[in-house]
Design a protein around this motif. Structure first.
Motif, mmCIF file in Angstrom:
data_model
loop_
_atom_site.group_PDB
_atom_site.id
_atom_site.type_symbol
_atom_site.label_atom_id
_atom_site.label_comp_id
_atom_site.label_asym_id
_atom_site.label_seq_id
_atom_site.Cartn_x
_atom_site.Cartn_y
_atom_site.Cartn_z
ATOM 1 N N ALA A 193 0.825 -1.202 0.000
ATOM 2 C CA ALA A 193 0.000 0.000 0.000
ATOM 3 C C ALA A 193 0.862 1.256 0.000
ATOM 4 O O ALA A 193 0.537 2.248 -0.670
ATOM 5 C CB ALA A 193 -0.922 -0.009 1.223
ATOM 6 N N ARG A 194 1.953 1.228 0.733
ATOM 7 C CA ARG A 194 2.836 2.403 0.781
ATOM 8 C C ARG A 194 3.402 2.707 -0.604
ATOM 9 O O ARG A 194 3.469 3.877 -1.022
ATOM 10 C CB ARG A 194 3.957 2.167 1.800
ATOM 11 C CG ARG A 194 4.621 3.450 2.289
ATOM 12 C CD ARG A 194 5.546 3.176 3.455
ATOM 13 N NE ARG A 194 6.792 2.586 3.031
ATOM 14 C CZ ARG A 194 7.858 3.288 2.621
ATOM 15 N NH1 ARG A 194 7.804 4.611 2.593
ATOM 16 N NH2 ARG A 194 8.953 2.677 2.266
ATOM 17 N N GLN A 195 3.806 1.676 -1.326
ATOM 18 C CA GLN A 195 4.332 1.880 -2.672
ATOM 19 C C GLN A 195 3.247 2.385 -3.620
ATOM 20 O O GLN A 195 3.495 3.226 -4.483
ATOM 21 C CB GLN A 195 4.940 0.578 -3.194
ATOM 22 C CG GLN A 195 6.194 0.123 -2.458
ATOM 23 C CD GLN A 195 7.316 1.147 -2.537
ATOM 24 O OE1 GLN A 195 7.474 1.862 -3.527
ATOM 25 N NE2 GLN A 195 8.106 1.229 -1.467
ATOM 26 N N ALA A 196 2.020 1.874 -3.459
ATOM 27 C CA ALA A 196 0.916 2.325 -4.302
ATOM 28 C C ALA A 196 0.609 3.804 -4.065
ATOM 29 O O ALA A 196 0.383 4.573 -5.010
ATOM 30 C CB ALA A 196 -0.323 1.471 -4.028
ATOM 31 N N ARG B 251 -8.242 7.643 -6.744
ATOM 32 C CA ARG B 251 -7.149 7.038 -7.502
ATOM 33 C C ARG B 251 -6.229 6.225 -6.584
ATOM 34 O O ARG B 251 -5.750 5.143 -6.960
ATOM 35 C CB ARG B 251 -6.350 8.130 -8.225
ATOM 36 C CG ARG B 251 -7.075 8.782 -9.408
ATOM 37 C CD ARG B 251 -6.269 9.948 -9.969
ATOM 38 N NE ARG B 251 -4.923 9.535 -10.351
ATOM 39 C CZ ARG B 251 -4.559 9.197 -11.605
ATOM 40 N NH1 ARG B 251 -5.453 9.228 -12.586
ATOM 41 N NH2 ARG B 251 -3.318 8.843 -11.857
ATOM 42 N N SER B 252 -5.992 6.744 -5.397
ATOM 43 C CA SER B 252 -5.122 6.039 -4.449
ATOM 44 C C SER B 252 -5.709 4.692 -4.066
ATOM 45 O O SER B 252 -5.006 3.669 -4.037
ATOM 46 C CB SER B 252 -4.905 6.892 -3.196
ATOM 47 O OG SER B 252 -4.208 8.079 -3.487
ATOM 48 N N TRP B 253 -7.008 4.677 -3.737
ATOM 49 C CA TRP B 253 -7.628 3.411 -3.352
ATOM 50 C C TRP B 253 -7.612 2.419 -4.510
ATOM 51 O O TRP B 253 -7.442 1.210 -4.294
ATOM 52 C CB TRP B 253 -9.052 3.637 -2.865
ATOM 53 C CG TRP B 253 -9.156 4.048 -1.429
ATOM 54 C CD1 TRP B 253 -9.738 5.177 -0.927
ATOM 55 C CD2 TRP B 253 -8.694 3.313 -0.285
ATOM 56 N NE1 TRP B 253 -9.663 5.202 0.446
ATOM 57 C CE2 TRP B 253 -9.027 4.065 0.865
ATOM 58 C CE3 TRP B 253 -8.022 2.099 -0.122
ATOM 59 C CZ2 TRP B 253 -8.707 3.635 2.163
ATOM 60 C CZ3 TRP B 253 -7.710 1.677 1.168
ATOM 61 C CH2 TRP B 253 -8.056 2.437 2.283
ATOM 62 N N ALA B 254 -7.786 2.907 -5.733
ATOM 63 C CA ALA B 254 -7.705 1.992 -6.885
ATOM 64 C C ALA B 254 -6.324 1.357 -6.957
ATOM 65 O O ALA B 254 -6.189 0.144 -7.184
ATOM 66 C CB ALA B 254 -8.022 2.751 -8.171
ATOM 67 N N ARG B 255 -5.297 2.158 -6.762
ATOM 68 C CA ARG B 255 -3.931 1.625 -6.773
ATOM 69 C C ARG B 255 -3.709 0.646 -5.610
ATOM 70 O O ARG B 255 -3.079 -0.409 -5.780
ATOM 71 C CB ARG B 255 -2.923 2.765 -6.691
ATOM 72 C CG ARG B 255 -2.818 3.637 -7.944
ATOM 73 C CD ARG B 255 -1.740 4.684 -7.731
ATOM 74 N NE ARG B 255 -1.627 5.642 -8.806
ATOM 75 C CZ ARG B 255 -0.840 5.488 -9.887
ATOM 76 N NH1 ARG B 255 -0.121 4.388 -10.015
ATOM 77 N NH2 ARG B 255 -0.779 6.433 -10.799
#
Length: 462
Positions: free
Chosen positions: A387-390, A451-455
């Motif tokens: 998650a951190r990388q995303a 967008r973050s949650w999608a990633r």
């Protein structure tokens, strides 16, 4: 499937997503006021209908208070990805004082500000806007691929702003249905503008209150001033004994269970963009006044506190009254970190006070106050780094594992009741004025939050 196609869909559908959010924000779902019972029901219905439009098997579940919304959807056929539980709350704080609002709190408006566009309404940041960032990410994923990336359970409550009285009983009664591999919580903020954050530790809370009684009645200070024990002076002396000149708490064993911040985490905190001077000056301070030897951020996130929250006794009216009061009172709280145990600490604090009582001073403790330990996330799980990388990829800025000075009890409840680790990711800003007039949520937070949650979903599914 290309993640880029999902992100493009999010960009293209942002105006429609904002319209949907506005529809939810128009519902005055104030959980603390029985006058809004029907509105809380309406907000739950709205969410059920919205989740069903995504193919989620969603229901409104009754409780003795506000209803829960629970929904389930499977991932792609044959998927081996994780089962995620996503939590948010649809209830909001009261809007008083209404005369300080610049707009109607339940008529959301998009405003231009010096820092970009914002959507202004009660609940825009806490927590409807945050909740909908996740739902909209799921919508875009389904629109592009026909499915969601993994199995997801949606769990929304309507009493978070009124103490969540129905939450733990509901979780216990439905533990088998709600148990998943990992819980996701969106009710948090970014450590600084543009710095994506995952909360990795939250301080716990201990509350206590005591009364010091001296003479059996208030005394004339001319007749008894000098020989009489003054409870206000006694309680002042006791409170002074809680800290030394460096700000360190002197209660024996107070720091048992406290851990130092690991070097890698400290590196992230040191470079996270936190502005100490702005933080202090915004409330009229020029320097930190806490435990010496620790930065402001470490004091706020990773060190325990013992604070005096209320102190009273004696005459409070106009003018003067020459009495020595019979009683003095003190309210205190401790923020807890690491493995500090609230019950054990309560006993240590009480012993510290009682060992220092003067002759003729009697103490009474409030027996009805509770405490909860700190919540420390298991950041060794690979999902946290994924998650951190995303988040780093979306914001073009290294995502930070942060602490939180306050408490979000749901994270501890997930661990205690369901045995679930939790990951807290939110996109609120410190100036969102949650619980206050003119609450807002940055449109950028909403857009990039989706967008973050999608990633993150894409990364966790893999």
């Amino acid at each position: 499937m290309s993640l880029s196609a999902v992100l493009t869909r999010i960009d293209d559908q942002l105006p429609t997503a904002l319209d949907r959010l506005s529809g939810l924000l128009r519902i005055p779902s104030i959980s603390t006021d029985p006058a809004y019972d029907a509105d809380c029901e309406a907000a739950a219905d709205w969410l059920v209908n919205d989740l069903q439009s995504l193919g989620v098997k969603a229901e409104k579940r009754p409780t003795p208070g506000r209803p829960m919304v629970v929904g389930h959807i499977d991932g792609p056929e044959g998927t081996t990805g994780p089962h995620l539980l996503f939590y948010g709350h649809y209830d909001v704080q009261p809007v008083d004082p209404l005369d300080l609002w610049h707009t109607d709190p339940f008529t959301p408006e998009i405003e231009d500000t010096p820092h970009g566009k914002v959507i202004r309404a009660r609940g825009a940041s806490d927590d409807k806007g945050q909740l909908m960032t996740f739902v909209e990410a799921c919508r875009a994923y389904r629109d592009v691929t026909g499915t969601l990336p993994c199995r997801i359970t949606f769990f929304f409550e309507g009493e978070e702003e009124s103490g969540s009285p129905s939450l733990i009983p509901f979780m216990r009664e439905n533990a088998a249905e709600l148990t998943a591999d990992l819980a996701l919580i969106c009710d948090t903020s970014m450590v600084a503008p543009g710095v994506p954050s995952i909360a990795s530790q939250l301080r716990g809370m201990l509350k206590d209150e005591f009364t010091i009684t001296g003479p059996r009645i208030d005394l004339h200070s001319g007749h008894y001033g000098g020989p009489a024990l003054n409870p206000l002076r006694e309680i002042s002396r006791l409170i002074t004994s809680f800290h030394d000149e460096t700000g360190r708490v002197t209660v024996e064993g107070f720091y048992d269970g406290v851990r130092e911040v690991p070097a890698d985490l400290m590196r992230q905190w040191d470079t996270c963009g936190f502005d100490e001077q702005e933080y202090l000056s915004s409330v009229g301070m020029t320097r930190p006044h806490g435990e010496q030897g620790y930065s402001t951020l470490v004091q706020q996130w990773a060190r325990p506190t013992l604070e005096i929250n209320g102190l009273w006794g004696g005459y409070q009216g106009a003018g003067t009254k020459t009495v020595i009061p019979s009683e003095a009172h003190c309210k205190l709280t401790c923020r807890l970190v690491g493995d500090m145990d609230p019950d054990t600490l309560r006993a240590k604090i009480r012993k510290h006070v009682e060992d220092r009582l003067s002759p003729d001073a009697k103490i009474t403790w409030n027996q009805d106050l509770d405490g909860s330990p700190a919540a420390v996330m298991n950041t060794d799980r690979p999902e946290f780094e994924a998650a951190r990388q995303a988040l780093t990829a979306e914001w073009d800025r290294e995502a930070v594992l942060t602490g939180m000075g306050g408490s979000i009890p749901i994270a501890g409840f997930f661990k205690e009741v369901l045995g679930l680790d939790a990951m807290l990711i939110g996109f609120a800003q410190e100036d969102d004025a949650i619980h206050s007039p003119n609450e807002k949520y940055n449109v950028e937070s909403f857009h990039k939050g989706i967008r973050s949650w999608a990633r993150v979903l894409d990364a966790l599914a893999k």
